[in-house]
Scaffold this motif. Sequence first.
Motif, PDB file in Angstrom:
ATOM      1  N   GLU A  22     107.860   0.481  72.612  1.00  0.00           N
ATOM      2  CA  GLU A  22     107.471   0.650  74.011  1.00  0.00           C
ATOM      3  C   GLU A  22     108.653   0.387  74.946  1.00  0.00           C
ATOM      4  O   GLU A  22     108.785   1.041  75.988  1.00  0.00           O
ATOM      5  N   ALA A  23     109.515  -0.560  74.584  1.00  0.00           N
ATOM      6  CA  ALA A  23     110.696  -0.841  75.403  1.00  0.00           C
ATOM      7  C   ALA A  23     111.639   0.363  75.424  1.00  0.00           C
ATOM      8  O   ALA A  23     112.205   0.705  76.472  1.00  0.00           O
ATOM      9  N   TYR A  78     112.468  11.821  79.380  1.00  0.00           N
ATOM     10  CA  TYR A  78     111.211  12.441  78.923  1.00  0.00           C
ATOM     11  C   TYR A  78     110.615  13.311  80.024  1.00  0.00           C
ATOM     12  O   TYR A  78     110.229  14.472  79.785  1.00  0.00           O
ATOM     13  N   LYS A  79     110.561  12.791  81.231  1.00  0.00           N
ATOM     14  CA  LYS A  79     109.957  13.523  82.345  1.00  0.00           C
ATOM     15  C   LYS A  79     110.767  14.773  82.688  1.00  0.00           C
ATOM     16  O   LYS A  79     110.213  15.856  82.922  1.00  0.00           O
ATOM     17  N   GLU A 136     112.039   7.054  79.724  1.00  0.00           N
ATOM     18  CA  GLU A 136     111.050   7.778  80.518  1.00  0.00           C
ATOM     19  C   GLU A 136     111.656   8.829  81.445  1.00  0.00           C
ATOM     20  O   GLU A 136     111.113   9.944  81.542  1.00  0.00           O
ATOM     21  N   LYS A 165     116.513  -3.472  70.415  1.00  0.00           N
ATOM     22  CA  LYS A 165     116.198  -3.189  71.819  1.00  0.00           C
ATOM     23  C   LYS A 165     117.191  -2.158  72.355  1.00  0.00           C
ATOM     24  O   LYS A 165     118.289  -1.981  71.786  1.00  0.00           O
ATOM     25  N   ASP A 218     105.820  -3.114  70.211  1.00  0.00           N
ATOM     26  CA  ASP A 218     106.335  -3.561  71.502  1.00  0.00           C
ATOM     27  C   ASP A 218     107.789  -3.118  71.697  1.00  0.00           C
ATOM     28  O   ASP A 218     108.191  -2.743  72.817  1.00  0.00           O
ATOM     29  N   GLU A 220     121.251   7.845  78.357  1.00  0.00           N
ATOM     30  CA  GLU A 220     120.317   6.936  79.014  1.00  0.00           C
ATOM     31  C   GLU A 220     120.313   5.563  78.336  1.00  0.00           C
ATOM     32  O   GLU A 220     120.049   4.535  78.981  1.00  0.00           O
ATOM     33  N   LYS A 276     110.688   3.491  74.909  1.00  0.00           N
ATOM     34  CA  LYS A 276     110.000   4.548  75.655  1.00  0.00           C
ATOM     35  C   LYS A 276     110.195   4.372  77.164  1.00  0.00           C
ATOM     36  O   LYS A 276     110.381   5.355  77.900  1.00  0.00           O
ATOM     37  N   LYS A 277     110.123   3.122  77.627  1.00  0.00           N
ATOM     38  CA  LYS A 277     110.257   2.844  79.064  1.00  0.00           C
ATOM     39  C   LYS A 277     111.640   3.240  79.568  1.00  0.00           C
ATOM     40  O   LYS A 277     111.771   3.863  80.632  1.00  0.00           O
ATOM     41  N   VAL A 278     112.676   2.888  78.804  1.00  0.00           N
ATOM     42  CA  VAL A 278     114.046   3.230  79.199  1.00  0.00           C
ATOM     43  C   VAL A 278     114.254   4.742  79.194  1.00  0.00           C
ATOM     44  O   VAL A 278     114.951   5.294  80.054  1.00  0.00           O
TER      45      VAL A 278
END
Length: 352
Positions: free
Chosen positions: A324-325, A334-335, A331, A184, A321, A207, A327-329
């Motif tokens: 995805e965790a 990424y943006k 984000e 994680k 899953d 990050e 990716k969320k952190v």
Amino acid sequence: MKNLKKMLLVALTLVFSFGLAACSGSSSTQKSGETSEGSGTDNKDSGIQELTIKISHVVAENTPKHIGALKMKEVIEAESGGKIKVQVYPNSSLFGDKDEYQNLVANNIQFILPDMSKLVGNDPGFNIPAMPFLFESDEAAEAFWDGEKGQEIFKRLEKDGVLGSAFWPNGAKHMTNNKKPISKPEDLEGMKIRTQGGQLLEALYAELGAGSTSIPFGELYTALQQGTVDGQENTFSNIESKKFDEVQKYTTIMGHTRVDYALLTNTKFWDSLNEETIAVVQKGIDEATKVAIESAAKLNEDALEKLKSNGKTEINELTADQIEAFKKVLEPVYKEWAEKIGTDIIKDAESR
């Protein structure tokens, strides 16, 4: 007497005139059999030109990059009937990371194969391999770089007198460390990770709560062994061939970023070639690209099996899953970098 003087004057004039004509002819005629060395010669007569082409790269012989370069040499020399000689220089034996691009622009070398991370200063589009979890496979990355937006990024180098000839993959990167298994984002907090460098990778690890530093690849084993850094990210083939599993307790299969190469040439060289010669060189590029892509996949597949059989590092693979965790952190990073690279480019990459 006057007639004798006139005859001598005429004779001297004729001798002088023939001498000038002879000098003029010898100075303007190229010697038969002369060849050009990646030359940029203006001689574009029909038929395959006589050339010496130099290919330089910075990695070892047992790599997709070198295997592809040797295939390029084989095809070009065979198809040209020996008129074109190709010299391959691995291991930074001719030029290194810091000076190969400048020497390509100067046509001191005709092809180089830099890691795309080395080109981010030339154009932000070359940050694509460092965008977290952007591509799910080598095939997706290949489709992007062969497509409209990938070619658009390559074309931006033309302002430097450089042409993007092909995309050559190394593969997805995975993480090793000497502290604990990573499952994680929080597991990376406080770790110091070696990366290839660049602002995007620095932002990515910041990050995640980790520090990042750039260490020359040749010095990385010792740095891991001595604890200068806690871990690193790399392809399976690089991890196994450099024996990082000897000094890293844990390996996490992540595929979060990539190592990819660009085969580059220069406009001075390319514009000096006639159609017949271009056809031969292009065939060498095309055949070499196929071999490089195939060898990258095979080397990484074999390397993972060797790492498993060696049993020196504990290997765990992130689930969908767990990815995805991450990716969320990541984000926000990424943006931010999607805007710097170009949202249209990122959208195209996401569609692959």
